[in-house]
Design an enzyme around this catalytic site. Structure first.
Site, mmCIF file in Angstrom:
data_model
loop_
_atom_site.group_PDB
_atom_site.id
_atom_site.type_symbol
_atom_site.label_atom_id
_atom_site.label_comp_id
_atom_site.label_asym_id
_atom_site.label_seq_id
_atom_site.Cartn_x
_atom_site.Cartn_y
_atom_site.Cartn_z
ATOM 1 N N HIS A 77 84.789 69.521 42.725
ATOM 2 C CA HIS A 77 84.063 68.964 41.583
ATOM 3 C C HIS A 77 83.358 67.701 42.050
ATOM 4 O O HIS A 77 83.995 66.765 42.516
ATOM 5 C CB HIS A 77 84.998 68.645 40.418
ATOM 6 C CG HIS A 77 84.276 68.150 39.202
ATOM 7 N ND1 HIS A 77 83.807 69.001 38.220
ATOM 8 C CD2 HIS A 77 83.913 66.900 38.819
ATOM 9 C CE1 HIS A 77 83.214 68.301 37.278
ATOM 10 N NE2 HIS A 77 83.254 67.019 37.616
ATOM 11 N N CYS A 78 82.032 67.688 41.928
ATOM 12 C CA CYS A 78 81.235 66.557 42.399
ATOM 13 C C CYS A 78 80.882 65.645 41.224
ATOM 14 O O CYS A 78 80.146 66.045 40.315
ATOM 15 C CB CYS A 78 79.960 67.061 43.089
ATOM 16 S SG CYS A 78 78.940 65.733 43.760
ATOM 17 N N GLN A 79 81.403 64.415 41.248
ATOM 18 C CA GLN A 79 81.122 63.468 40.173
ATOM 19 C C GLN A 79 79.654 63.041 40.173
ATOM 20 O O GLN A 79 79.102 62.709 39.117
ATOM 21 C CB GLN A 79 82.009 62.223 40.342
ATOM 22 C CG GLN A 79 83.497 62.496 40.316
ATOM 23 C CD GLN A 79 84.004 62.860 38.937
ATOM 24 O OE1 GLN A 79 83.269 62.768 37.947
ATOM 25 N NE2 GLN A 79 85.259 63.272 38.849
#
Length: 298
Positions: free
Chosen positions: A176-178
Site C-alpha cells: 500500500h503506497c501512501q
C-alpha cells in the site's frame, strides 16, 4: 469522521505534489529560464518526461489495483471445496494407514542360544507415527485458514492479500503506497513502475544539470536566501534521486524474480515459486511488447 479520515489519507499525496512543484519551480527559475535561448531538444525531452510522470502518477492513483472478479471468486470456491474434499480423503487414508501400522507393529527378531526366535515390539514407532500425522493435520488446517479472508468473507485466490487501509482484498498485492493513496497490485503495478521510472529519470536529470547552478551560486556573491534555496534544492533532489533510483532497481529485481514486495518480505523456503525465468517474468508483468513496458498504458 469519515470525511476527515479520507482527507488525512490524501496528505502524503498532497505533500508529493508540493515536492514536485518545489523541485520544478527552482529548476525552472535558475536553470531553464536563466539559460533559455529558444526551444531546444533538451527542454522538449525534459517536459515529455514530466508529462509522462504526471500521467503515470494520476493513473496509479485512480486505477483499482487488483479487483477480484466474481468469476474468479466462484472458481476459487470450487477449488476450495475440491481442496477440502481431497483433504478429507487424505485424512481418512492417514487414519487407515495409522491403524494398519498399529496392528502391525514393528518387530525386532533375534535368536537365542537355543535357536528360538524371540521378538521385541517397538512401542516408540506408534508414538512417532501419531505425532507425525498430528503435525500434518495442523499444517493442513493452517493452510486452509490462510486461503480465506474473514474480513471480506471470500476465499483468497493465489497471491491475494487483504489491505487493512483499503479494507479490500487485491490480486497480486505488492504494497500500500501512501504517496498515491492507493494499493499497488495486479492492475496498476505496471503503471506504478512507469511512475518511479520517470521519477528516477527526472531526478537524475535535475541532479546532473543543476550541479552547474549549484557550483555557480557557491562561487559567486549571492544573497544568503538564494544560496540557502539552491543548496537545499540540490541536496534534496540528490537525496531523493538516490532513494527513488534504488527503489526502482529493487522493483526491477522483484519483477525479474516474479515476486511482490510482500512475498519478498515474507520469503519462506516452502513458499510457492512463481519464477519463470527473467525474460518471461518481465513479459508476464510488463506486457509482451517491450516498447510499451515503461509507457503509462496497460
Amino acid at each position: 469522521m469519515i470525511f476527515w479520515n479520507r482527507f488525512m489519507s490524501w496528505i502524503p499525496a498532497i505533500i508529493l505534489l508540493g515536492i514536485f512543484i518545489f523541485i520544478y519551480s527552482i529548476y525552472f527559475v535558475y536553470n531553464i529560464r536563466s539559460n533559455f535561448n529558444g526551444l531546444n531538444l533538451e527542454t522538449v525531452i525534459l517536459h515529455i518526461l514530466i508529462l509522462m510522470f504526471i500521467i503515470s502518477l494520476f493513473r496509479a492513483m485512480v486505477i483499482e489495483p487488483g479487483t477480484i472478479k466474481q468469476e474468479l471468486i466462484d472458481q476459487t470456491w470450487i477449488q476450495w471445496e475440491q481442496y477440502q474434499q481431497q483433504e478429507k480423503e487424505k485424512e481418512k487414508e492417514r487414519i487407515t494407514e495409522c491403524r494398519q501400522r498399529r496392528s502391525q507393529r514393528s518387530v525386532k527378531t533375534f535368536k537365542t542360544e537355543n535357536d528360538e526366535d524371540r521378538s521385541v515390539v517397538n512401542m516408540d514407532a506408534d508414538e512417532n507415527l501419531e505425532d507425525y500425522f498430528n503435525m500434518k493435520k495442523d499444517d493442513n488446517k493452517q493452510g486452509r485458514e490462510k486461503r480465506f479472508c474473514k474480513k471480506c468473507c471470500i476465499p483468497k485466490p493465489l497471491r491475494t492479500h487483504h489491505c487493512s487501509q483499503c479494507r479490500c482484498c487485491w490480486q497480486r498485492m505488492d504494497h500500500h503506497c501512501q504517496w498515491i493513496n492507493n494499493c499497488v497490485a495486479k492492475d496498476n503495478y505496471k503503471i506504478f513502475i512507469s511512475m518511479i521510472f520517470y521519477a528516477s529519470c527526472l531526478l537524475v536529470w535535475v541532479s546532473i544539470s543543476q550541479y552547474r547552478v549549484f557550483l555557480n551560486v557557491i562561487e559567486t556573491d549571492v544573497s544568503d536566501f538564494i544560496l540557502f534555496i539552491i543548496v537545499l534544492h540540490y541536496y534534496f533532489v540528490l537525496l531523493i534521486a538516490v532513494l527513488i533510483t534504488g527503489f526502482f532497481i529493487f522493483h526491477l529485481y522483484l519483477i525479474s524474480q516474479n515476486k511482490t514486495t510482500l512475498e519478498q518480505l515474507e520469503d519462506k523456503p516452502d513458499r510457492q515459486n512463481y519464477n519463470q525465468g527473467v525474460w518471461q517474468n518481465f513479459k508476464t508483468i510488463m506486457g509482451p511488447n517491450i516498447l510499451l513496458w515503461f509507457l503509462p498504458v496497460q
